[in-house]
Design an enzyme around this catalytic site. Structure first.
Site, PDB file in Angstrom:
ATOM      1  N   HIS A 132       0.831  -1.209   0.000  1.00 53.90           N
ATOM      2  CA  HIS A 132       0.000   0.000   0.000  1.00 53.90           C
ATOM      3  C   HIS A 132       0.872   1.268   0.000  1.00 53.90           C
ATOM      4  CE1 HIS A 132      -3.632   2.385   1.209  1.00 53.90           C
ATOM      5  NE2 HIS A 132      -2.695   3.174   1.713  1.00 53.90           N
ATOM      6  N   GLU A 133       1.800   1.332   0.929  1.00 54.24           N
ATOM      7  CA  GLU A 133       2.633   2.537   1.021  1.00 54.24           C
ATOM      8  C   GLU A 133       3.527   2.685  -0.216  1.00 54.24           C
ATOM      9  OE1 GLU A 133       1.785   4.659   3.052  1.00 54.24           O
ATOM     10  OE2 GLU A 133       0.680   3.455   4.508  1.00 54.24           O
ATOM     11  N   CYS A 167      -5.796  -3.665  -7.545  1.00 50.51           N
ATOM     12  CA  CYS A 167      -6.893  -3.983  -8.458  1.00 50.51           C
ATOM     13  C   CYS A 167      -6.457  -3.643  -9.877  1.00 50.51           C
ATOM     14  CB  CYS A 167      -8.152  -3.203  -8.084  1.00 50.51           C
ATOM     15  SG  CYS A 167      -8.074  -1.457  -8.503  1.00 50.51           S
ATOM     16  N   CYS A 170      -5.752   0.144 -10.534  1.00 53.67           N
ATOM     17  CA  CYS A 170      -4.496   0.643  -9.964  1.00 53.67           C
ATOM     18  C   CYS A 170      -3.295   0.043 -10.689  1.00 53.67           C
ATOM     19  CB  CYS A 170      -4.412   0.314  -8.480  1.00 53.67           C
ATOM     20  SG  CYS A 170      -5.580   1.260  -7.483  1.00 53.67           S
TER      21      CYS A 170
HETATM   22 ZN   LIG Z   1      -2.712   5.145   2.070  1.00 52.07          ZN
HETATM   23 ZN   LIG Z   2      -7.312  -0.089  -6.706  1.00 48.33          ZN
END
Ligand SMILES: [Zn+2]
Ligand SMILES: [Zn+2]
Lengths: 179, 446
Positions: A132-133, A167, A170
């Site tokens: 995520h980061e 996903c 992204c």
């Molecule tokens: Zn974030």
């Molecule tokens: Zn996404």
């Protein structure tokens, strides 16, 4: 030294096997080689005695200036409780479109919430948090797709709801960057 | 949330402005900062912001004075004030002066997102309603939903019509038919799509764990609970909660669930604060709930509350037209994830797949394809890569129960009766698997 890889720098004690698994997942997600490094620095200067936590803003800057530069992205993995001045805690943070990010496993462990230690779950959560980061460092914003790793999570339970990967929307934003 | 919401941050502390700026930017908002009230008012004269987030205590003009001036500038602007612990009184004054809300620094990440979410909701409500009324529904987020068969098209039609409403939904279907996927699609196409989709696998949890999972617990509620833990109902606020294997919950949990559904409020385990949450319930079951009601093991009132809309997903053997599409999809999926060039499937093998009964449905087909890619020659999936020897349509007159029994037995043997792994392979929870073992009286070979 290569600007085509991602450096995963660990601060504090982590099992090698754990780091390797995290690195493997990152590499799969971003299609870059991931190098594991051991970082050494005195965390006491980042400790806020009043809050009994470590300042995530200063740590991120420190990781960026002292360890960044050799790699395309540099990621600092900690095992202490992180905060930023305005929030009671953070799991991690990163420079949007930048080259560095940090995260801590401290609040990712089930034991912290009065439940049985679950190593697989801890690994999963760590991978999701790191990916995520790193996603932010590649310019990704939060995603509304419920299973996308770029969905924002404020509780560990939120993290469990998402997949470890990006996903397709992204993903395509990142692929586009890599062209 | 069709337009980007804009936020103006007013705080004299650099680190606070930076932290908030980063936080909001990552969330996709348009953000600007001002280091004092005077600067903020200047900015506001030339530019509108949806939300102003301002510190109360600032040198020069303080936040309260600024709030009053903003309100005269634009009466409907949303101002949220931030305060340190000592100044809660001023925060109350701020509310009287028209502030939307206040937060005490430092705040829980969750409180912040909640606050902004509530404000954004207000802003986009009218607009959103307008959009909804006009939108010709076409389903989003269906990329993993494969199928062109008549049966699947019917399901999608139902999904489409139910997505827009707020009704509870029960999704029925055998294991492995993709109930969770359908639930996700319903959520992703509902007005709640920007809010959480929370999954609870009821069958995998004991009663007390499920309770803490659904309702959360307070710090110190039991030994080892170092932090408050938010429950799934709370997490699902403004979104949807998916309760998988709803038939497995105990009588006590049925009562509690009914109460929550009626009042939309509850308390955390070990807590006393009433928490309200606005969520939509989507359930799934592979058992016939109606007959459970008849036999008295599932509450009738709960059943009717949950079962406003029923979507039944047909088993794979009733939509064999979809098998080639699915095979194609899984080949692509696994070749990509294993970093291999895409491979093809031998027509004879495909033919046999279409004749197979698939008691484990799509999940079973997926596992078969994954395995075939792993063990195959890397160019083509052939018959010998597929474990299709038994249970071909037409080759026997076995009942579904027999098929299920045989299949479970095979899987259990394959995993040497490791229940967790076998349950995973069968895509059911352990409780369900234990029940099946009991039902069919299965035993490991000696
Ligand atoms: Zn974030
Ligand atoms: Zn996404």
């Amino acid at each position: 030294m290569s600007l085509q890889d991602i450096a995963l720098v660990s601060f504090g004690y982590f099992e090698n096997e754990f780091l390797e698994k995290v690195a493997g997942e990152i590499s799969r997600d971003f299609q870059f080689q991931v190098r594991i490094k051991e970082g050494h620095m005195d965390l006491s200067e980042f400790y806020d005695p009043a809050r009994r936590q470590y300042n995530g803003n200063s740590l991120l800057k420190e990781v960026d200036s002292r360890f960044g530069g050799d790699s395309l992205k540099t990621f600092g993995l900690f095992n202490v409780d992180l905060f930023i001045p305005i929030l009671t805690y953070i799991f991690g943070q990163a420079f949007l479109n930048g080259r560095s990010g940090i995260a801590s496993v401290y609040r990712l462990s089930n034991e912290r919430y009065g439940m049985k230690l679950d190593e697989k779950l801890l690994l999963d959560r760590t991978v999701k948090e790191v990916v995520h980061e790193l996603g932010h460092t590649f310019g990704l914003l939060h995603c509304h797709n419920p299973s996308c790793v770029m969905r924002s999570s404020t509780y560990v339970e939120d993290i469990d709801q998402k997949n470890t990967g990006l996903c397709s929307a992204c993903r395509s934003k990142i692929d586009f960057l890599n062209l | 949330m069709s337009k980007k919401i804009s936020i103006l941050i007013v705080d004299d502390e650099d680190s606070v402005r930076d932290s908030l700026y980063n936080w909001f930017i990552e969330d996709g908002y348009r953000v600007e900062c001002a280091e004092n009230a005077k600067k903020a008012l200047q900015i506001l004269e030339s530019e509108d912001f949806d939300i102003v987030l301002a510190d109360i205590k600032m040198p020069g003009m303080d936040g309260l004075e600024m709030l009053r001036r903003i309100k005269t500038l634009r009466k409907d602007s949303i101002v949220i004030v931030m305060t340190a612990f000592a100044t809660v009184d001023t925060a109350v004054q701020a509310l009287k002066d028209g502030a939307f809300d206040y937060v005490t620094k430092p705040f829980d990440p969750d409180d912040l997102s909640h606050l902004i979410r509530n404000a954004s909701k207000l802003i986009s409500l009218a607009e959103e309603n307008e959009v909804l009324r006009e939108k010709v529904v076409a389903l989003d987020n269906t990329e993993d939903l494969i199928g062109n068969s008549e049966a699947m098209r019917l399901v999608l039609k139902e999904v489409e019509s139910v997505a827009q409403s707020n009704s509870s939904v029960i999704i029925t279907g055998e294991s492995g038919t993709g109930k969770e996927l359908i639930a996700k699609v319903i959520h992703a196409n509902s007005p709640r799509k920007y809010f959480p989709f929370v999954i609870v696998h009821c069958g995998a949890l004991s009663e007390s764990l499920l309770e803490s999972e659904l309702f959360g617990h307070e710090k110190g509620a039991f030994t080892g609970a170092m932090y408050n833990r938010k429950g799934r109902f709370e997490m699902a606020d403004s979104g949807s909660i998916f309760l998988d294997e709803i038939s497995t919950i105990s009588t006590k949990m049925q009562v509690e669930l009914l109460r929550v559904l009626q009042s939309k409020s509850f308390v955390r385990v070990g807590g006393n604060k009433e928490i309200t949450s606005d969520f939509r319930v989507i359930c799934a079951t592979n058992r016939d709930l109606k007959s459970m009601v008849d036999e008295g093991s599932f509450r009738e009132d709960l059943y009717y509350r949950l079962n406003v809309v029923n979507i039944n997903i047909p088993p794979l053997r009733e939509r064999t037209d979809d098998i080639p599409l699915l095979v194609d999809y899984f080949i692509k999926k696994y070749c990509t994830s294993m970093n291999r060039p895409p491979i093809s499937i031998d027509p004879a093998a495909l033919q046999r797949l279409q004749e197979f009964k698939f008691p484990g449905n799509i999940r079973e087909l997926e596992n078969m394809i994954e395995r075939a890619i792993v063990i195959g020659n890397g160019r083509k999936i052939t018959l010998k890569d597929l474990p299709l020897e038994k249970n071909v349509v037409g080759s026997s007159f076995e009942s579904l129960d027999d098929l299920e029994k045989n299949h479970i037995h095979q899987i259990l043997t394959k995993y040497s009766w490791n229940i967790s792994r076998a349950a995973k392979a069968l895509d059911v929870d352990r409780v369900t698997l234990y029940n099946k073992i009991k039902k069919y009286d299965l035993k490991p070979a000696l």
